[in-house]
Design a protein around this motif. Structure first.
Motif, PDB file in Angstrom:
ATOM      1  N   ASN A  22       0.592  -1.393   0.122  1.00 48.01           N
ATOM      2  CA  ASN A  22      -0.080  -0.240   0.597  1.00 48.01           C
ATOM      3  C   ASN A  22       0.706   1.252  -0.132  1.00 48.01           C
ATOM      4  O   ASN A  22       0.278   1.865  -0.710  1.00 48.01           O
ATOM      5  CB  ASN A  22      -0.903   0.370   1.130  1.00 48.01           C
ATOM      6  CG  ASN A  22      -2.162  -0.606   1.303  1.00 48.01           C
ATOM      7  OD1 ASN A  22      -2.344  -0.532  -0.303  1.00 48.01           O
ATOM      8  ND2 ASN A  22      -2.455  -1.459   2.056  1.00 48.01           N
ATOM      9  N   LEU A  23       1.692   1.254   1.056  1.00 48.40           N
ATOM     10  CA  LEU A  23       2.457   2.754   0.606  1.00 48.40           C
ATOM     11  C   LEU A  23       3.316   2.787  -0.231  1.00 48.40           C
ATOM     12  O   LEU A  23       3.224   3.539  -0.708  1.00 48.40           O
ATOM     13  CB  LEU A  23       3.948   2.132   1.778  1.00 48.40           C
ATOM     14  CG  LEU A  23       5.071   3.630   1.689  1.00 48.40           C
ATOM     15  CD1 LEU A  23       4.071   4.514   2.372  1.00 48.40           C
ATOM     16  CD2 LEU A  23       5.904   3.083   3.019  1.00 48.40           C
ATOM     17  N   SER A  24       3.494   1.363  -1.101  1.00 54.23           N
ATOM     18  CA  SER A  24       4.293   1.497  -2.130  1.00 54.23           C
ATOM     19  C   SER A  24       3.211   2.449  -3.440  1.00 54.23           C
ATOM     20  O   SER A  24       4.299   3.210  -4.625  1.00 54.23           O
ATOM     21  CB  SER A  24       5.195  -0.147  -2.617  1.00 54.23           C
ATOM     22  OG  SER A  24       4.067  -0.467  -3.011  1.00 54.23           O
ATOM     23  N   GLY A  31       3.870   9.615  -7.747  1.00 51.80           N
ATOM     24  CA  GLY A  31       4.122  10.402  -8.384  1.00 51.80           C
ATOM     25  C   GLY A  31       6.328  10.069  -8.270  1.00 51.80           C
ATOM     26  O   GLY A  31       6.775  10.900  -9.323  1.00 51.80           O
ATOM     27  N   HIS A  32       6.769   9.366  -7.052  1.00 51.89           N
ATOM     28  CA  HIS A  32       7.652   8.907  -6.571  1.00 51.89           C
ATOM     29  C   HIS A  32       7.791   7.992  -7.618  1.00 51.89           C
ATOM     30  O   HIS A  32       6.691   7.352  -7.830  1.00 51.89           O
ATOM     31  CB  HIS A  32       7.591   8.683  -5.139  1.00 51.89           C
ATOM     32  CG  HIS A  32       7.338  10.416  -4.392  1.00 51.89           C
ATOM     33  ND1 HIS A  32       8.031  11.417  -4.176  1.00 51.89           N
ATOM     34  CD2 HIS A  32       6.510  10.396  -4.072  1.00 51.89           C
ATOM     35  CE1 HIS A  32       7.673  12.083  -3.794  1.00 51.89           C
ATOM     36  NE2 HIS A  32       6.859  11.627  -3.655  1.00 51.89           N
ATOM     37  N   ASN A  83       0.976  -0.734 -11.612  1.00 49.85           N
ATOM     38  CA  ASN A  83       1.419   1.001 -11.317  1.00 49.85           C
ATOM     39  C   ASN A  83       2.881   1.454 -11.964  1.00 49.85           C
ATOM     40  O   ASN A  83       3.672   0.867 -11.267  1.00 49.85           O
ATOM     41  CB  ASN A  83       1.476   1.506  -9.873  1.00 49.85           C
ATOM     42  CG  ASN A  83       1.875   3.099  -9.542  1.00 49.85           C
ATOM     43  OD1 ASN A  83       2.200   3.469 -10.416  1.00 49.85           O
ATOM     44  ND2 ASN A  83       0.951   3.234  -7.804  1.00 49.85           N
ATOM     45  N   SER A  84       3.134   2.534 -12.978  1.00 47.99           N
ATOM     46  CA  SER A  84       3.811   2.614 -13.258  1.00 47.99           C
ATOM     47  C   SER A  84       5.067   3.287 -12.563  1.00 47.99           C
ATOM     48  O   SER A  84       6.796   3.090 -13.545  1.00 47.99           O
ATOM     49  CB  SER A  84       3.479   3.672 -14.924  1.00 47.99           C
ATOM     50  OG  SER A  84       2.904   4.926 -14.335  1.00 47.99           O
ATOM     51  N   ARG A  85       4.772   3.942 -11.897  1.00 53.77           N
ATOM     52  CA  ARG A  85       5.545   4.361 -11.190  1.00 53.77           C
ATOM     53  C   ARG A  85       6.320   3.486 -10.505  1.00 53.77           C
ATOM     54  O   ARG A  85       7.249   3.269  -8.794  1.00 53.77           O
ATOM     55  CB  ARG A  85       5.454   5.453 -10.443  1.00 53.77           C
ATOM     56  CG  ARG A  85       5.204   7.139 -11.865  1.00 53.77           C
ATOM     57  CD  ARG A  85       5.893   7.837 -11.019  1.00 53.77           C
ATOM     58  NE  ARG A  85       5.066   9.413 -11.295  1.00 53.77           N
ATOM     59  CZ  ARG A  85       5.955   9.826 -12.014  1.00 53.77           C
ATOM     60  NH1 ARG A  85       7.665   8.690 -11.670  1.00 53.77           N
ATOM     61  NH2 ARG A  85       6.252  10.635 -13.433  1.00 53.77           N
ATOM     62  N   VAL A  86       5.952   2.167 -10.035  1.00 53.12           N
ATOM     63  CA  VAL A  86       6.399   1.553  -8.904  1.00 53.12           C
ATOM     64  C   VAL A  86       6.659  -0.312  -9.458  1.00 53.12           C
ATOM     65  O   VAL A  86       6.362  -0.421 -10.556  1.00 53.12           O
ATOM     66  CB  VAL A  86       4.985   0.808  -7.373  1.00 53.12           C
ATOM     67  CG1 VAL A  86       5.305  -0.635  -7.208  1.00 53.12           C
ATOM     68  CG2 VAL A  86       4.317   1.537  -7.601  1.00 53.12           C
ATOM     69  N   ASP A  87       8.330  -0.129  -9.258  1.00 54.99           N
ATOM     70  CA  ASP A  87       9.112  -1.960  -9.582  1.00 54.99           C
ATOM     71  C   ASP A  87       9.170  -2.727  -8.875  1.00 54.99           C
ATOM     72  O   ASP A  87       9.544  -1.993  -7.521  1.00 54.99           O
ATOM     73  CB  ASP A  87      10.355  -1.118 -10.555  1.00 54.99           C
ATOM     74  CG  ASP A  87       9.756  -0.328 -11.368  1.00 54.99           C
ATOM     75  OD1 ASP A  87       9.192  -0.254 -12.485  1.00 54.99           O
ATOM     76  OD2 ASP A  87      11.216  -0.092 -11.981  1.00 54.99           O
ATOM     77  N   VAL A  88       9.117  -3.431  -8.634  1.00 60.06           N
ATOM     78  CA  VAL A  88       9.654  -4.772  -7.556  1.00 60.06           C
ATOM     79  C   VAL A  88      10.933  -5.496  -8.241  1.00 60.06           C
ATOM     80  O   VAL A  88      10.909  -5.827  -9.384  1.00 60.06           O
ATOM     81  CB  VAL A  88       7.898  -5.366  -7.526  1.00 60.06           C
ATOM     82  CG1 VAL A  88       7.586  -6.352  -8.513  1.00 60.06           C
ATOM     83  CG2 VAL A  88       8.650  -6.456  -6.048  1.00 60.06           C
TER      84      VAL A  88
END
Length: 101
Positions: A22-24, A31-32, A83-88
């Motif tokens: 949830n935080l990510s 926008g981060h 989410n295009s701004r979140v990678d794992v």
């Protein structure tokens, strides 16, 4: 400047995965750019953020840690999430390696 947030606790069932996912996502929506490194042997964050099992086979934290330093950066094992701004950087459940020097 990058910020590192570590979410950890030795006890299970305290919300580590829920907080991480949830935080990510929230930070990504703000926008981060976020990189989640899943080091939990259960791999629940990976399962939630990266449902594509084939990607989990090709990219992994274990492969990133096992590669020689000169071959690239850890982010070469990162996969984009919904989410295009979140990678794992995924972990395959039960496939966490221990390395000794």
């Amino acid at each position: 400047m990058p910020v590192i947030i570590t979410i950890g606790n030795h006890k299970g069932g305290v919300g580590k995965t829920t907080t991480t996912v949830n935080l990510s996502d929230a930070l990504g929506r703000e926008g981060h750019n976020v990189l989640v490194i899943d080091a939990d042997p259960q791999g629940n964050s990976t399962s939630i953020l990266l449902p594509d099992i084939e990607l989990r086979e090709r990219f992994s934290l274990v492969k990133a840690l096992a590669a020689p330093i000169r071959e690239g950066r850890m982010t070469s094992m990162a996969c984009q999430t919904a989410n295009s701004r979140v990678d794992v950087i995924p972990v395959r459940p039960g496939k966490v390696a221990c390395f000794s020097g």
